[in-house]
Design a protein around this motif. Structure first.
Motif, PDB file in Angstrom:
ATOM      1  N   THR A 161      74.565  -0.668  54.936  1.00 43.47           N
ATOM      2  CA  THR A 161      73.985  -1.358  56.103  1.00 43.47           C
ATOM      3  C   THR A 161      74.769  -2.583  56.549  1.00 43.47           C
ATOM      4  N   ASP A 162      75.474  -3.237  55.618  1.00 43.51           N
ATOM      5  CA  ASP A 162      76.116  -4.514  55.938  1.00 43.51           C
ATOM      6  C   ASP A 162      77.632  -4.440  55.785  1.00 43.51           C
ATOM      7  N   ARG A 163      78.321  -5.272  56.560  1.00 39.70           N
ATOM      8  CA  ARG A 163      79.768  -5.364  56.459  1.00 39.70           C
ATOM      9  C   ARG A 163      80.155  -6.161  55.207  1.00 39.70           C
ATOM     10  N   THR A 164      81.384  -5.941  54.741  1.00 40.92           N
ATOM     11  CA  THR A 164      81.853  -6.643  53.544  1.00 40.92           C
ATOM     12  C   THR A 164      81.837  -8.144  53.735  1.00 40.92           C
ATOM     13  N   GLU A 165      82.299  -8.620  54.917  1.00 45.25           N
ATOM     14  CA  GLU A 165      82.342 -10.062  55.149  1.00 45.25           C
ATOM     15  C   GLU A 165      80.941 -10.676  55.183  1.00 45.25           C
ATOM     16  N   THR A 166      79.952  -9.895  55.609  1.00 45.01           N
ATOM     17  CA  THR A 166      78.567 -10.385  55.592  1.00 45.01           C
ATOM     18  C   THR A 166      78.095 -10.594  54.161  1.00 45.01           C
ATOM     19  N   THR A 167      78.403  -9.634  53.303  1.00 41.97           N
ATOM     20  CA  THR A 167      78.024  -9.744  51.899  1.00 41.97           C
ATOM     21  C   THR A 167      78.730 -10.920  51.232  1.00 41.97           C
ATOM     22  N   VAL A 168      80.013 -11.109  51.522  1.00 40.29           N
ATOM     23  CA  VAL A 168      80.767 -12.241  50.967  1.00 40.29           C
ATOM     24  C   VAL A 168      80.141 -13.560  51.413  1.00 40.29           C
ATOM     25  N   ALA A 169      79.776 -13.640  52.692  1.00 41.12           N
ATOM     26  CA  ALA A 169      79.189 -14.871  53.221  1.00 41.12           C
ATOM     27  C   ALA A 169      77.860 -15.194  52.539  1.00 41.12           C
ATOM     28  N   TYR A 170      77.005 -14.189  52.401  1.00 44.31           N
ATOM     29  CA  TYR A 170      75.715 -14.427  51.759  1.00 44.31           C
ATOM     30  C   TYR A 170      75.887 -14.816  50.292  1.00 44.31           C
ATOM     31  N   THR A 171      76.841 -14.193  49.617  1.00 43.46           N
ATOM     32  CA  THR A 171      77.110 -14.555  48.223  1.00 43.46           C
ATOM     33  C   THR A 171      77.516 -16.018  48.119  1.00 43.46           C
ATOM     34  N   ALA A 172      78.353 -16.466  49.052  1.00 43.91           N
ATOM     35  CA  ALA A 172      78.805 -17.865  49.054  1.00 43.91           C
ATOM     36  C   ALA A 172      77.657 -18.824  49.346  1.00 43.91           C
ATOM     37  N   PHE A 173      76.884 -18.525  50.383  1.00 45.54           N
ATOM     38  CA  PHE A 173      75.822 -19.439  50.792  1.00 45.54           C
ATOM     39  C   PHE A 173      74.682 -19.484  49.778  1.00 45.54           C
ATOM     40  N   VAL A 174      74.233 -18.314  49.338  1.00 38.65           N
ATOM     41  CA  VAL A 174      73.115 -18.264  48.391  1.00 38.65           C
ATOM     42  C   VAL A 174      73.521 -18.841  47.039  1.00 38.65           C
ATOM     43  N   GLY A 175      74.701 -18.432  46.533  1.00 36.29           N
ATOM     44  CA  GLY A 175      75.165 -18.936  45.244  1.00 36.29           C
ATOM     45  C   GLY A 175      75.315 -20.446  45.236  1.00 36.29           C
ATOM     46  N   SER A 176      75.919 -20.994  46.282  1.00 38.56           N
ATOM     47  CA  SER A 176      76.117 -22.441  46.370  1.00 38.56           C
ATOM     48  C   SER A 176      74.783 -23.177  46.449  1.00 38.56           C
ATOM     49  N   ALA A 177      73.845 -22.640  47.239  1.00 40.31           N
ATOM     50  CA  ALA A 177      72.540 -23.281  47.374  1.00 40.31           C
ATOM     51  C   ALA A 177      71.795 -23.323  46.043  1.00 40.31           C
ATOM     52  N   LEU A 178      71.787 -22.207  45.322  1.00 38.06           N
ATOM     53  CA  LEU A 178      71.072 -22.152  44.052  1.00 38.06           C
ATOM     54  C   LEU A 178      71.708 -23.053  42.998  1.00 38.06           C
ATOM     55  N   LEU A 179      73.033 -23.102  42.982  1.00 42.22           N
ATOM     56  CA  LEU A 179      73.719 -23.963  42.012  1.00 42.22           C
ATOM     57  C   LEU A 179      73.529 -25.444  42.333  1.00 42.22           C
ATOM     58  N   THR A 180      73.278 -25.761  43.607  1.00 44.37           N
ATOM     59  CA  THR A 180      73.078 -27.160  44.007  1.00 44.37           C
ATOM     60  C   THR A 180      71.746 -27.705  43.491  1.00 44.37           C
ATOM     61  N   LEU A 181      70.745 -26.834  43.319  1.00 45.08           N
ATOM     62  CA  LEU A 181      69.417 -27.291  42.894  1.00 45.08           C
ATOM     63  C   LEU A 181      69.433 -28.029  41.547  1.00 45.08           C
ATOM     64  N   PRO A 182      70.066 -27.466  40.494  1.00 42.49           N
ATOM     65  CA  PRO A 182      70.096 -28.199  39.216  1.00 42.49           C
ATOM     66  C   PRO A 182      71.244 -29.206  39.117  1.00 42.49           C
ATOM     67  N   LEU A 183      72.123 -29.234  40.119  1.00 41.71           N
ATOM     68  CA  LEU A 183      73.326 -30.062  40.028  1.00 41.71           C
ATOM     69  C   LEU A 183      73.038 -31.542  39.771  1.00 41.71           C
ATOM     70  N   PRO A 184      72.050 -32.167  40.437  1.00 39.96           N
ATOM     71  CA  PRO A 184      71.808 -33.599  40.186  1.00 39.96           C
ATOM     72  C   PRO A 184      71.447 -33.922  38.739  1.00 39.96           C
TER      73      PRO A 184
END
Length: 274
Positions: A161-184
């Motif tokens: 259903t999705d293009r490769t670049e769409t999957t790469v983008a979501y991986t970047a955005f979601v992964g970064s957001a989740l890792l930012t939560l415990p970062l402080p």
């Protein structure tokens, strides 16, 4: 693909070095910045259409799996020699075969099941559980490989259903957001000098390597370029020896050779079945 493996081994070596002073979550978060920068470039070029997805929940889960598996691996290499950790991570293709059979109902013949069993035997030779050869953190690598494999299974589903670049983008955005939560809670300001240089280097090199893998898979057949992934074992051994004075022992080489041989066999069986 070969150059990407050289770069990824360098990133892993930098990550192992940094675990001496920084928390794994901070290291992985910084590494993710390279991919995040690439995602923002894609977003600027493609516009909001880049984020159009037919499976938003699957994209979220894939991003979470990517962040968690990377954190487990970096945590493990703080205690496990780099080459040993890389050798254990090669179990991923066999886990993909298992998950493909269970979740996607993919047909798996007797020969591929035999390859899976032999591959796991090779992994046991590397780890040698109960003998005290490797730190128990080696099992974190298996956990990381399992999550990586589940991520690959999701990628197969998303490809419909999705293009490769769409999957790469979501991986970047979601992964970064989740890792930012415990970062402080784990953040330590890196020292100006070596620490900061290594962190910046990790982000840049990891981003470049990710793009190289994507490009390699675009211009070459996956069954041809995928086996090149095993060359990372060579570079991990070189970095481990040069930077940490660690070399795999005889049995680790035997186990790694079994895993690589059965992995390449599995890839060839997949090619013939296509």
């Amino acid at each position: 693909m070969a150059l990407a493996m050289f770069l990824f081994a360098a990133v892993d070596a930098q990550g192992k070095f940094l675990t001496q002073s920084l928390h794994p979550i901070q290291i992985v978060w910084t590494r993710q910045l390279g991919l995040l920068a690439g995602a923002f470039v894609l977003l600027a070029l493609r516009g909001r259409a880049l984020l159009d997805t037919g499976q938003p929940m699957a994209q979220f889960v894939r991003g979470a799996l990517a962040a968690t598996s990377a954190t487990l691996f970096i945590t493990a290499v703080a205690f496990v020699p780099l080459a040993d950790a890389v050798a254990i991570s090669f179990v991923a293709p066999f886990i993909v075969t298992l998950m493909g059979a269970i979740f996607l109902r993919e047909p798996v013949g007797l020969r591929r099941w035999a390859a899976v069993i032999v591959g796991f035997v090779g992994t046991l030779i590397v780890i040698r559980p109960g003998l005290g050869v490797l730190h128990p953190a080696a099992f974190l690598v298996i956990g990381a490989a399992a999550l990586f494999s589940l991520r690959q299974i999701l990628s197969r589903s998303l490809a419909a259903t999705d293009r490769t670049e769409t999957t790469v983008a979501y991986t970047a955005f979601v992964g970064s957001a989740l890792l930012t939560l415990p970062l402080p809670f784990v953040w330590r300001t890196p020292d100006w000098g070596l620490e900061l240089a290594l962190l910046i280097g990790m982000a840049v090199i990891a981003g470049v390597a990710e793009l190289m893998v994507i490009k390699a898979l675009e211009i070459g057949q996956a069954v041809v370029v995928a086996p090149v992934h095993y060359s990372i074992m060579i570079w991990a051994t070189v970095y481990g020896w040069l930077l940490f004075g660690q070399l795999p022992d005889f049995w680790t080489w035997i186990g790694a050779a079994i895993i690589v041989a059965t992995g390449i066999y599995t890839l060839n069986r997949e090619r013939r079945s296509q």
